[in-house]
Design a protein around this motif. Sequence first.
Motif, PDB file in Angstrom:
ATOM      1  N   CYS A   1       0.849  -1.181   0.000  1.00  0.00           N
ATOM      2  CA  CYS A   1       0.000   0.000   0.000  1.00  0.00           C
ATOM      3  C   CYS A   1       0.889   1.237   0.000  1.00  0.00           C
ATOM      4  CB  CYS A   1      -0.895   0.043   1.243  1.00  0.00           C
ATOM      5  SG  CYS A   1      -1.754  -1.494   1.610  1.00  0.00           S
ATOM      6  N   LEU A   2       0.431   2.274  -0.668  1.00  0.00           N
ATOM      7  CA  LEU A   2       1.164   3.533  -0.711  1.00  0.00           C
ATOM      8  C   LEU A   2       0.213   4.664  -0.354  1.00  0.00           C
ATOM      9  CD1 LEU A   2       3.191   3.089  -4.027  1.00  0.00           C
ATOM     10  CD2 LEU A   2       4.084   2.945  -1.705  1.00  0.00           C
ATOM     11  N   MET A   3       0.724   5.591   0.438  1.00  0.00           N
ATOM     12  CA  MET A   3       0.012   6.831   0.731  1.00  0.00           C
ATOM     13  C   MET A   3       0.933   7.979   0.354  1.00  0.00           C
ATOM     14  SD  MET A   3      -1.273   8.318   4.419  1.00  0.00           S
ATOM     15  CE  MET A   3      -1.904   9.995   4.572  1.00  0.00           C
ATOM     16  N   VAL A   4       0.422   8.893  -0.462  1.00  0.00           N
ATOM     17  CA  VAL A   4       1.208  10.043  -0.879  1.00  0.00           C
ATOM     18  C   VAL A   4       0.492  11.291  -0.372  1.00  0.00           C
ATOM     19  CG1 VAL A   4       2.302  11.243  -2.794  1.00  0.00           C
ATOM     20  CG2 VAL A   4       1.911   8.782  -2.936  1.00  0.00           C
ATOM     21  N   PRO A   5       0.898  11.801   0.802  1.00  0.00           N
ATOM     22  CA  PRO A   5       0.273  13.031   1.297  1.00  0.00           C
ATOM     23  C   PRO A   5       0.659  14.206   0.422  1.00  0.00           C
ATOM     24  CG  PRO A   5       1.500  11.871   3.029  1.00  0.00           C
ATOM     25  CD  PRO A   5       1.892  11.274   1.721  1.00  0.00           C
ATOM     26  N   ASP A   6      -0.094  15.285   0.548  1.00  0.00           N
ATOM     27  CA  ASP A   6       0.173  16.487  -0.235  1.00  0.00           C
ATOM     28  C   ASP A   6       1.565  17.020   0.078  1.00  0.00           C
ATOM     29  OD1 ASP A   6      -0.491  18.668  -1.941  1.00  0.00           O
ATOM     30  OD2 ASP A   6      -0.736  19.902  -0.157  1.00  0.00           O
ATOM     31  N   ARG A   7       2.369  17.217  -0.968  1.00  0.00           N
ATOM     32  CA  ARG A   7       3.713  17.814  -0.884  1.00  0.00           C
ATOM     33  C   ARG A   7       4.673  16.996  -0.016  1.00  0.00           C
ATOM     34  NH1 ARG A   7       0.258  22.056  -0.178  1.00  0.00           N
ATOM     35  NH2 ARG A   7       0.685  22.090   2.048  1.00  0.00           N
TER      36      ARG A   7
ATOM     37  N   PHE B   1      -3.971   7.403  -2.418  1.00  0.00           N
ATOM     38  CA  PHE B   1      -3.701   6.052  -1.924  1.00  0.00           C
ATOM     39  C   PHE B   1      -3.618   5.098  -3.110  1.00  0.00           C
ATOM     40  CE2 PHE B   1      -5.763   8.329   1.466  1.00  0.00           C
ATOM     41  CZ  PHE B   1      -5.009   8.007   2.579  1.00  0.00           C
ATOM     42  N   GLN B   2      -2.769   4.109  -2.985  1.00  0.00           N
ATOM     43  CA  GLN B   2      -2.559   3.155  -4.071  1.00  0.00           C
ATOM     44  C   GLN B   2      -2.300   1.776  -3.501  1.00  0.00           C
ATOM     45  OE1 GLN B   2       0.225   4.518  -7.010  1.00  0.00           O
ATOM     46  NE2 GLN B   2       0.633   2.489  -7.792  1.00  0.00           N
ATOM     47  N   VAL B   3      -2.902   0.772  -4.114  1.00  0.00           N
ATOM     48  CA  VAL B   3      -2.654  -0.626  -3.763  1.00  0.00           C
ATOM     49  C   VAL B   3      -2.082  -1.330  -4.985  1.00  0.00           C
ATOM     50  CG1 VAL B   3      -3.697  -2.823  -3.086  1.00  0.00           C
ATOM     51  CG2 VAL B   3      -4.437  -0.702  -1.989  1.00  0.00           C
ATOM     52  N   GLN B   4      -0.957  -2.007  -4.797  1.00  0.00           N
ATOM     53  CA  GLN B   4      -0.303  -2.764  -5.868  1.00  0.00           C
ATOM     54  C   GLN B   4      -0.296  -4.232  -5.477  1.00  0.00           C
ATOM     55  OE1 GLN B   4       3.558  -0.954  -6.177  1.00  0.00           O
ATOM     56  NE2 GLN B   4       2.775   0.918  -7.139  1.00  0.00           N
ATOM     57  N   ILE B   5      -0.840  -5.081  -6.354  1.00  0.00           N
ATOM     58  CA  ILE B   5      -0.988  -6.509  -6.068  1.00  0.00           C
ATOM     59  C   ILE B   5      -0.330  -7.319  -7.176  1.00  0.00           C
ATOM     60  CG2 ILE B   5      -2.639  -8.407  -5.795  1.00  0.00           C
ATOM     61  CD1 ILE B   5      -4.541  -6.490  -4.477  1.00  0.00           C
ATOM     62  N   GLU B   6       0.405  -8.326  -6.780  1.00  0.00           N
ATOM     63  CA  GLU B   6       1.027  -9.251  -7.723  1.00  0.00           C
ATOM     64  C   GLU B   6       0.537 -10.662  -7.418  1.00  0.00           C
ATOM     65  OE1 GLU B   6       5.485 -10.608  -9.276  1.00  0.00           O
ATOM     66  OE2 GLU B   6       5.230  -9.039  -7.747  1.00  0.00           O
ATOM     67  N   THR B   7       0.095 -11.361  -8.453  1.00  0.00           N
ATOM     68  CA  THR B   7      -0.335 -12.762  -8.314  1.00  0.00           C
ATOM     69  C   THR B   7       0.632 -13.644  -9.093  1.00  0.00           C
ATOM     70  OG1 THR B   7      -1.760 -12.776 -10.268  1.00  0.00           O
ATOM     71  CG2 THR B   7      -2.724 -11.942  -8.212  1.00  0.00           C
ATOM     72  N   SER B   8       0.298 -14.907  -9.173  1.00  0.00           N
ATOM     73  CA  SER B   8       1.189 -15.837  -9.876  1.00  0.00           C
ATOM     74  C   SER B   8       1.234 -15.560 -11.368  1.00  0.00           C
ATOM     75  CB  SER B   8       0.739 -17.285  -9.650  1.00  0.00           C
ATOM     76  OG  SER B   8      -0.615 -17.442 -10.042  1.00  0.00           O
ATOM     77  N   HIS B   9       0.170 -14.959 -11.956  1.00  0.00           N
ATOM     78  CA  HIS B   9       0.231 -14.663 -13.388  1.00  0.00           C
ATOM     79  C   HIS B   9       0.140 -13.218 -13.778  1.00  0.00           C
ATOM     80  CE1 HIS B   9      -2.978 -17.744 -12.596  1.00  0.00           C
ATOM     81  NE2 HIS B   9      -3.671 -16.703 -12.303  1.00  0.00           N
ATOM     82  N   ARG B  10      -0.063 -12.278 -12.884  1.00  0.00           N
ATOM     83  CA  ARG B  10      -0.156 -10.889 -13.327  1.00  0.00           C
ATOM     84  C   ARG B  10       0.082  -9.923 -12.189  1.00  0.00           C
ATOM     85  NH1 ARG B  10      -6.128  -9.426 -13.603  1.00  0.00           N
ATOM     86  NH2 ARG B  10      -7.059 -10.943 -12.228  1.00  0.00           N
ATOM     87  N   TRP B  11       0.115  -8.637 -12.578  1.00  0.00           N
ATOM     88  CA  TRP B  11       0.337  -7.538 -11.629  1.00  0.00           C
ATOM     89  C   TRP B  11      -0.645  -6.437 -11.973  1.00  0.00           C
ATOM     90  CZ3 TRP B  11       1.421  -2.392 -12.213  1.00  0.00           C
ATOM     91  CH2 TRP B  11       1.901  -1.701 -11.103  1.00  0.00           C
TER      92      TRP B  11
END
Length: 326
Positions: free
Chosen positions: A60-66, A94-104
Amino acid sequence: MGLLAVALLLCGSVDVVTLLVPELPGPSTVAPTPRLHLRFNPRTMTLSWNCEENSTSTRCLMVPDRNGPIEKTPRKNECSCTFQARPLHGGATFQVQIETSHRWFQERLLYENPGAEGTGAENFSCVIYEADFMNCTWEKGPAAPADIQYFLYIRDTKGRKERECPHYMRASGTHVGCHLDDLSAIPFWNYFLVNGSSRGPAIRFFDSVLSMKDMERHSPPANVTVHCNASDCLVGWRQPRTKQRLSPWDFQYQLDIQRQNVEPYIRNPLIDVAGDGRNQYCFPSPEPRAKHTVRVRAADARALQWSAWSQPVEFGARAPCEKKTT
């Protein structure tokens, strides 16, 4: 034309037609990207999503302002991340990045501060004083409507306990401050939220995360005394009461010892004394000694935010009475 020739011609035509017809696509080999349906709870600072398939890696990623990104890794088989409390009035991505056995794949969520620009509270600050009291103050936003009313909410940074300001301070009917005389429920870290209401446009909120260390202003050292013998003087004082737990070694002191009845530009330098539990300072001062005053102030040794000075204490011989002039 014979029947055999006709048959061969027809067969050839079929083959040509077959070659010219494009092949129909079969079942898709690329699965559609799942919708994670990201959700963010600002009270608990928790980002959650739907668990639709097994993942081999999630972040998970959080990018606050500035500010730079803040990364969290959820526990195995969990579909949520909880971030440390931080201000959100400037918005966050906010961003969620998920990787599985066949894709991202990934998904983003934009958290915005609603309301018109310039309507939210400004210049917010809080001060704890005399160990038992706290004042928070703010100013009206420059674009706030005439009927604006602000409200302050205080909660611990884990979102477990929340309370509204018990005693508002007002200016022309608008809340511009808050006084608290019960700090028993105030932990070391606190989240402050000032939101507003109006019959007109939506009002932007302002929030801040402050520690007790950021807010506390020490009282001057109490019970300052001076005891002198023929050659030395000993200054003693009592450590200030504080809301946060501080040891004697967490303090730094300054002494201002000045001789009276001298030119105002002739001043002794301030004396720095590290806290050690004794709370005293001895210095040579042989008799006969002139009249002096001493005052003491204190600070957290880590922040060096000085308290006010204590009341001056006199020691030494008193100046002779001045003759009356006629």
